[in-house]
Scaffold this active site. Structure first.
Site, mmCIF file in Angstrom:
data_model
loop_
_atom_site.group_PDB
_atom_site.id
_atom_site.type_symbol
_atom_site.label_atom_id
_atom_site.label_comp_id
_atom_site.label_asym_id
_atom_site.label_seq_id
_atom_site.Cartn_x
_atom_site.Cartn_y
_atom_site.Cartn_z
ATOM 1 N N LYS A 79 0.853 -1.204 0.000
ATOM 2 C CA LYS A 79 0.000 0.000 0.000
ATOM 3 C C LYS A 79 0.883 1.247 0.000
ATOM 4 C CE LYS A 79 -3.953 1.927 2.567
ATOM 5 N NZ LYS A 79 -4.823 1.762 3.752
ATOM 6 N N SER A 154 -9.736 1.617 2.768
ATOM 7 C CA SER A 154 -8.903 2.374 1.868
ATOM 8 C C SER A 154 -7.816 1.562 1.157
ATOM 9 C CB SER A 154 -8.241 3.519 2.637
ATOM 10 O OG SER A 154 -7.345 3.021 3.608
ATOM 11 N N SER A 178 -9.759 -0.514 7.013
ATOM 12 C CA SER A 178 -9.198 -0.418 5.664
ATOM 13 C C SER A 178 -8.468 -1.640 5.139
ATOM 14 C CB SER A 178 -8.267 0.776 5.572
ATOM 15 O OG SER A 178 -9.037 1.932 5.408
HETATM 16 N N1 GLN Z 1 -13.162 4.085 6.263
HETATM 17 C C1 GLN Z 1 -12.513 4.578 7.422
HETATM 18 C C2 GLN Z 1 -12.129 6.016 7.231
HETATM 19 O O1 GLN Z 1 -12.444 6.542 6.230
HETATM 20 C C3 GLN Z 1 -11.324 3.735 7.750
HETATM 21 C C4 GLN Z 1 -10.155 4.032 6.919
HETATM 22 C C5 GLN Z 1 -8.951 3.232 7.341
HETATM 23 O O2 GLN Z 1 -9.045 2.223 8.015
HETATM 24 N N2 GLN Z 1 -7.791 3.731 6.956
HETATM 25 O O3 GLN Z 1 -11.540 6.632 8.064
#
Ligand code: GLN
Length: 488
Positions: A79, A154, A178
């Protein structure tokens, strides 16, 4: 042999026996990436040529000698918010579009210690803020099962790359779901370790008290293999836990869940849960019962406060962490400004996308004098209640089973105009980050339209072994994980 179809464990065995060279592995993946990447768009940057050079050097070194480490020669995708020395790390942001880190994240240094092969850096929501990978400054990735659907987020690029066989396994990061959420959307396995289990050193900070790096893989055994390498104490991360790391692959010996008490929290099966997801998850609970698990009702009463709590704490921490992008220290600097203040402002205006700006504003507001107690301090108090819910539940059970996402992957654009709808899709994953526990997402079915559905297994802090054991037992009894997307 179609090398790109093998799991990490299979490829590692094949390589270890000397049946295939590292160069052949990179060649096979290069072909596969060239074939499907124009459709899937999982990667922000590909470094297949550099991987080939490394592979050839590795083959040279190994000539006639074949006792390898598990990840040696294994082609991984990382990532793009995890620092890789000398390799562009953008966080999918214009702010860091040209940032080349001078050092490796600890997780990467450990992979390098085993001579893994880095194929490229994968797409994400900008600074990992989002649930669909649509918030990337470089455009969205697509779901390999249905190219008009999101891959989740994400870590959507990492999950899509694994699901489309564009790498053998990947690393993601999980602040509020994410890793698990895109794994569920793409029909692969995603493990968020306990907070402190894997070093955060070199993971670009979003919300430091929640962030964790973890594996995204084709099956549970692969997740255990990868966790073995990246887990453990690190002097460079003061929040990393100084605890021994077990051999997680040993957790896979048991193919049942006999004597495990498995909790089903009723709050997770309330309004808003798609009936197809509910059905698949309840069928999985039945399967776990057949495998010897003792199924119990548990209560997590503070669940209804989780989204609000998370979006105060995560944005507050983000507003502080992202203050460093000011045009002076890293990345983008807006040109031709009259004053220093103007330079700061224009840099941030040009460098950040709308979601990141929204979060900085929310977080700054929650931390500002006069509102701090009403919002931030209240959220911290709620966080404690959420953690206590889990502690109480884990006095009665060894694992908790829930859905990962309220719905299967949604269509591109479906929620991008409505941030609140997007935030609500995190309801089943964020409490786990607030409490700090480990959790895995594994495939447990498909919607009528052919989109994967994920099952979440949550464990006690530092009991990744139990989580892996439960997940492995379920996986061995079913064949959801064997189904592959048909993208070609
Ligand atoms: N969807 C969550 C957010 O937008 C989690 C994102 C993540 O785990 N990086 O913050």
């Amino acid at each position: 042999m179609a090398l790109h179809k093998l799991t990490l464990r299979e490829l590692s065995d094949t390589f270890g026996k000397g049946e295939v060279t590292a160069a052949e592995i990179v060649r096979a993946y290069t072909l596969r990436i060239n074939q499907v990447e124009p459709k899937v768009k999982a990667y922000i940057s590909q470094i297949k040529d550099a991987a080939m050079v490394q592979a050839e050097a590795l083959d040279q070194k190994l000539k006639g000698w074949r006792r390898t480490m598990p990840l040696m020669g294994m082609p991984l995708a990382i990532k793009d918010n995890i620092c890789t020395q000398g390799v562009l790390t953008t966080c999918a942001s214009r702010m860091l579009a040209t940032f080349v880190p001078p050092y490796d994240a600890t997780a990467i240094a450990r992979l390098r210690g085993q001579s893994y092969l880095l194929l490229g850096k994968t797409n994400l929501d900008e600074f990992a803020m989002g649930s669909s990978t649509e918030n990337s400054a470089f455009g969205p990735s697509r779901n390999p099962w249905n190219l008009s659907a999101v891959p989740g987020g994400s870590s959507g690029g990492s999950a899509a790359a694994v699901a489309a066989d564009e790498c053998v396994a990947a690393l993601g990061s999980d602040t509020g779901g994410s890793i698990r959420q895109p794994a569920a959307c793409c029909g692969v396995v995603g493990l968020k370790p306990t907070y402190g289990r894997v070093s955060r050193y070199g993971l670009v900070a979003f919300a430091s008290s929640l962030d964790q790096i973890g594996p995204i893989t084709k099956d549970v055994a692969d997740a255990a293999m990868l966790l073995n390498v990246i887990a453990g104490h690190d002097a460079w991360d003061s929040t990393s836990a100084n605890l021994p790391v077990p051999d997680y692959t040993k957790a896979l010996k048991k193919k049942d869940v006999k004597k495990l008490r498995i909790g089903v929290p009723r709050e997770y099966f309330a309004e808003g849960l798609d009936p197809e997801v509910e059905q698949a998850v309840m069928a999985a609970v039945e399967e776990l019962k057949t495998l010897g698990g003792e199924i119990k009702d548990v209560a997590l009463p503070t669940t209804n406060a989780a989204v609000a709590t998370y979006y105060l704490i995560a944005t507050a921490e983000a507003s502080s962490n992202l203050a460093r992008y000011d045009g002076v220290k890293y990345g983008l600097r807006s040109k031709q400004n009259k004053t220093l203040l103007e330079m700061y402002m224009k840099t941030r205006q040009e460098g950040f996308g709308p979601e990141v700006k929204r979060r900085i504003m929310l977080g700054t507001y929650a931390l500002s004098a006069g509102y701090y107690d009403a919002y931030y301090a209240k959220a911290q108090a709620a966080r404690t209640l959420i953690r206590q819910d889990f502690e109480a539940a884990f006095c009665e059970v060894d694992l908790i089973v829930t859905p990962v996402m309220p719905t299967p992957a949604f269509k591109l654009g479906e929620k991008s105009e409505d941030p609140l709808q997007m935030y609500l899709s995190d309801i089943y994953t964020i409490s786990v980050n607030l409490a700090g526990n480990p959790a895995i997402s594994i495939p447990c079915g498909f919607s009528k339209t052919g989109l994967p559905i994920g099952l979440q297994l949550i464990g006690r802090p530092f009991e990744e072994e139990t989580v892996l054991r439960g997940a492995y037992a379920y996986e061995q009894a079913t064949d959801w994980h064997k189904k592959r997307s048909t993208v070609r």
